[in-house]
Design a protein around this motif. Sequence first.
Motif, PDB file in Angstrom:
ATOM      1  N   ALA A 191       0.835  -1.208   0.000  1.00  6.34           N
ATOM      2  CA  ALA A 191       0.000   0.000   0.000  1.00  6.34           C
ATOM      3  C   ALA A 191       0.866   1.253   0.000  1.00  6.34           C
ATOM      4  N   GLN A 192       1.951   1.230   0.764  1.00  5.85           N
ATOM      5  CA  GLN A 192       2.869   2.373   0.818  1.00  5.85           C
ATOM      6  C   GLN A 192       3.520   2.612  -0.537  1.00  5.85           C
ATOM      7  N   LYS A 193       3.880   1.552  -1.224  1.00  7.22           N
ATOM      8  CA  LYS A 193       4.470   1.662  -2.564  1.00  7.22           C
ATOM      9  C   LYS A 193       3.485   2.316  -3.531  1.00  7.22           C
ATOM     10  N   LYS A 194       2.199   1.924  -3.447  1.00  8.10           N
ATOM     11  CA  LYS A 194       1.169   2.502  -4.317  1.00  8.10           C
ATOM     12  C   LYS A 194       0.986   3.982  -4.010  1.00  8.10           C
ATOM     13  N   ARG A 195       0.977   4.358  -2.741  1.00  5.17           N
ATOM     14  CA  ARG A 195       0.834   5.769  -2.362  1.00  5.17           C
ATOM     15  C   ARG A 195       2.023   6.583  -2.866  1.00  5.17           C
ATOM     16  N   THR A 196       3.210   6.025  -2.744  1.00  3.54           N
ATOM     17  CA  THR A 196       4.411   6.717  -3.216  1.00  3.54           C
ATOM     18  C   THR A 196       4.356   6.937  -4.723  1.00  3.54           C
ATOM     19  N   ARG A 197       3.940   5.915  -5.454  1.00  2.00           N
ATOM     20  CA  ARG A 197       3.811   6.030  -6.910  1.00  2.00           C
ATOM     21  C   ARG A 197       2.762   7.086  -7.271  1.00  2.00           C
ATOM     22  N   LEU A 198       1.628   7.063  -6.554  1.00  2.00           N
ATOM     23  CA  LEU A 198       0.564   8.031  -6.803  1.00  2.00           C
ATOM     24  C   LEU A 198       1.056   9.449  -6.523  1.00  2.00           C
ATOM     25  N   MET A 199       1.802   9.644  -5.445  1.00  2.00           N
ATOM     26  CA  MET A 199       2.343  10.959  -5.124  1.00  2.00           C
ATOM     27  C   MET A 199       3.326  11.427  -6.193  1.00  2.00           C
ATOM     28  N   ALA A 200       4.136  10.542  -6.709  1.00  2.00           N
ATOM     29  CA  ALA A 200       5.081  10.896  -7.772  1.00  2.00           C
ATOM     30  C   ALA A 200       4.329  11.326  -9.031  1.00  2.00           C
ATOM     31  N   GLU A 201       3.253  10.621  -9.353  1.00  2.00           N
ATOM     32  CA  GLU A 201       2.430  10.993 -10.513  1.00  2.00           C
ATOM     33  C   GLU A 201       1.784  12.355 -10.296  1.00  2.00           C
ATOM     34  N   MET A 202       1.348  12.635  -9.073  1.00  2.00           N
ATOM     35  CA  MET A 202       0.729  13.924  -8.766  1.00  2.00           C
ATOM     36  C   MET A 202       1.745  15.056  -8.899  1.00  2.00           C
ATOM     37  N   VAL A 203       2.964  14.828  -8.423  1.00  2.00           N
ATOM     38  CA  VAL A 203       4.013  15.840  -8.535  1.00  2.00           C
ATOM     39  C   VAL A 203       4.305  16.123 -10.004  1.00  2.00           C
ATOM     40  N   THR A 204       4.380  15.094 -10.807  1.00  2.00           N
ATOM     41  CA  THR A 204       4.606  15.267 -12.245  1.00  2.00           C
ATOM     42  C   THR A 204       3.465  16.059 -12.866  1.00  2.00           C
ATOM     43  N   SER A 205       2.246  15.732 -12.496  1.00  2.00           N
ATOM     44  CA  SER A 205       1.073  16.425 -13.017  1.00  2.00           C
ATOM     45  C   SER A 205       1.085  17.902 -12.614  1.00  2.00           C
ATOM     46  N   ASP A 209       3.756  19.695 -11.877  1.00  2.00           N
ATOM     47  CA  ASP A 209       4.839  20.332 -12.639  1.00  2.00           C
ATOM     48  C   ASP A 209       4.387  20.676 -14.057  1.00  2.00           C
ATOM     49  N   GLU A 210       3.663  19.759 -14.691  1.00  2.00           N
ATOM     50  CA  GLU A 210       3.156  20.010 -16.043  1.00  2.00           C
ATOM     51  C   GLU A 210       2.150  21.154 -16.039  1.00  2.00           C
ATOM     52  N   LEU A 211       1.287  21.191 -15.041  1.00  2.00           N
ATOM     53  CA  LEU A 211       0.298  22.262 -14.925  1.00  2.00           C
ATOM     54  C   LEU A 211       0.996  23.603 -14.696  1.00  2.00           C
ATOM     55  N   ASP A 212       2.007  23.618 -13.854  1.00  2.00           N
ATOM     56  CA  ASP A 212       2.762  24.834 -13.597  1.00  2.00           C
ATOM     57  C   ASP A 212       3.403  25.353 -14.886  1.00  2.00           C
ATOM     58  N   THR A 213       3.945  24.458 -15.689  1.00  2.00           N
ATOM     59  CA  THR A 213       4.542  24.838 -16.967  1.00  2.00           C
ATOM     60  C   THR A 213       3.495  25.462 -17.889  1.00  2.00           C
ATOM     61  N   ARG A 214       2.317  24.865 -17.930  1.00  2.00           N
ATOM     62  CA  ARG A 214       1.244  25.395 -18.786  1.00  2.00           C
ATOM     63  C   ARG A 214       0.783  26.775 -18.310  1.00  2.00           C
ATOM     64  N   VAL A 215       0.619  26.952 -16.998  1.00  2.00           N
ATOM     65  CA  VAL A 215       0.193  28.242 -16.449  1.00  2.00           C
ATOM     66  C   VAL A 215       1.245  29.303 -16.730  1.00  2.00           C
ATOM     67  N   THR A 216       2.507  28.971 -16.538  1.00  2.00           N
ATOM     68  CA  THR A 216       3.587  29.910 -16.823  1.00  2.00           C
ATOM     69  C   THR A 216       3.570  30.318 -18.292  1.00  2.00           C
ATOM     70  N   SER A 217       3.334  29.367 -19.165  1.00  2.00           N
ATOM     71  CA  SER A 217       3.253  29.666 -20.595  1.00  2.00           C
ATOM     72  C   SER A 217       2.101  30.617 -20.888  1.00  2.00           C
ATOM     73  N   LEU A 218       0.964  30.394 -20.256  1.00  2.00           N
ATOM     74  CA  LEU A 218      -0.183  31.293 -20.437  1.00  2.00           C
ATOM     75  C   LEU A 218       0.134  32.687 -19.915  1.00  2.00           C
ATOM     76  N   GLU A 219       0.758  32.766 -18.753  1.00  2.00           N
ATOM     77  CA  GLU A 219       1.111  34.068 -18.193  1.00  2.00           C
ATOM     78  C   GLU A 219       2.078  34.808 -19.106  1.00  2.00           C
ATOM     79  N   ASP A 220       2.968  34.086 -19.729  1.00  2.00           N
ATOM     80  CA  ASP A 220       3.954  34.710 -20.613  1.00  2.00           C
ATOM     81  C   ASP A 220       3.351  35.202 -21.923  1.00  2.00           C
TER      82      ASP A 220
END
Length: 137
Positions: free
Chosen positions: A16-30, A32-43
């Motif tokens: 269960a801990q491994k699954k939570r860790t994987r899910l958290m890593a996917e969320m961090v990636t998501s 980061d991608e959203l932050d990149t998109r927002v920054t692009s829009l702001e620019d």
Amino acid sequence: MIKSNEIVGKSTGHVAQKKRTRLMAEMVTSIDELDTRVTSLEDTMRINGTQEYKIHEKGKASVMKALGGKDTPAYKKLGRKVFSAIWSEFKHYFDIPRYNELPAKRFKDGLKFVETWHPKQELLMNIEELNKGVSND
């Protein structure tokens, strides 16, 4: 009794801990991608209509102040040239084709530019010369 293929001391929550860790890593990636998109829009986002109006009105006020008002000889003779000068300098300074193409993140800089703008020396002297008779009366 311990079975031969069973691992002694293995935590039951390990999977269960491994699954939570994987899910958290996917969320961090998501995120980061959203932050990149927002920054692009702001620019790339341009000023909105209200901001455009404010810059236009402040620019107009600066031109009117430089000309000495609407009823002056300088306004009648050089009005178009002075309006052209402010917007030409504005576009050159911000490196944009039209003043309403100003990036939204530079709106405050745009306001400051038009609020503090003054005609270049030659144009200023032409304005003063035309208005000289009016101001000395």
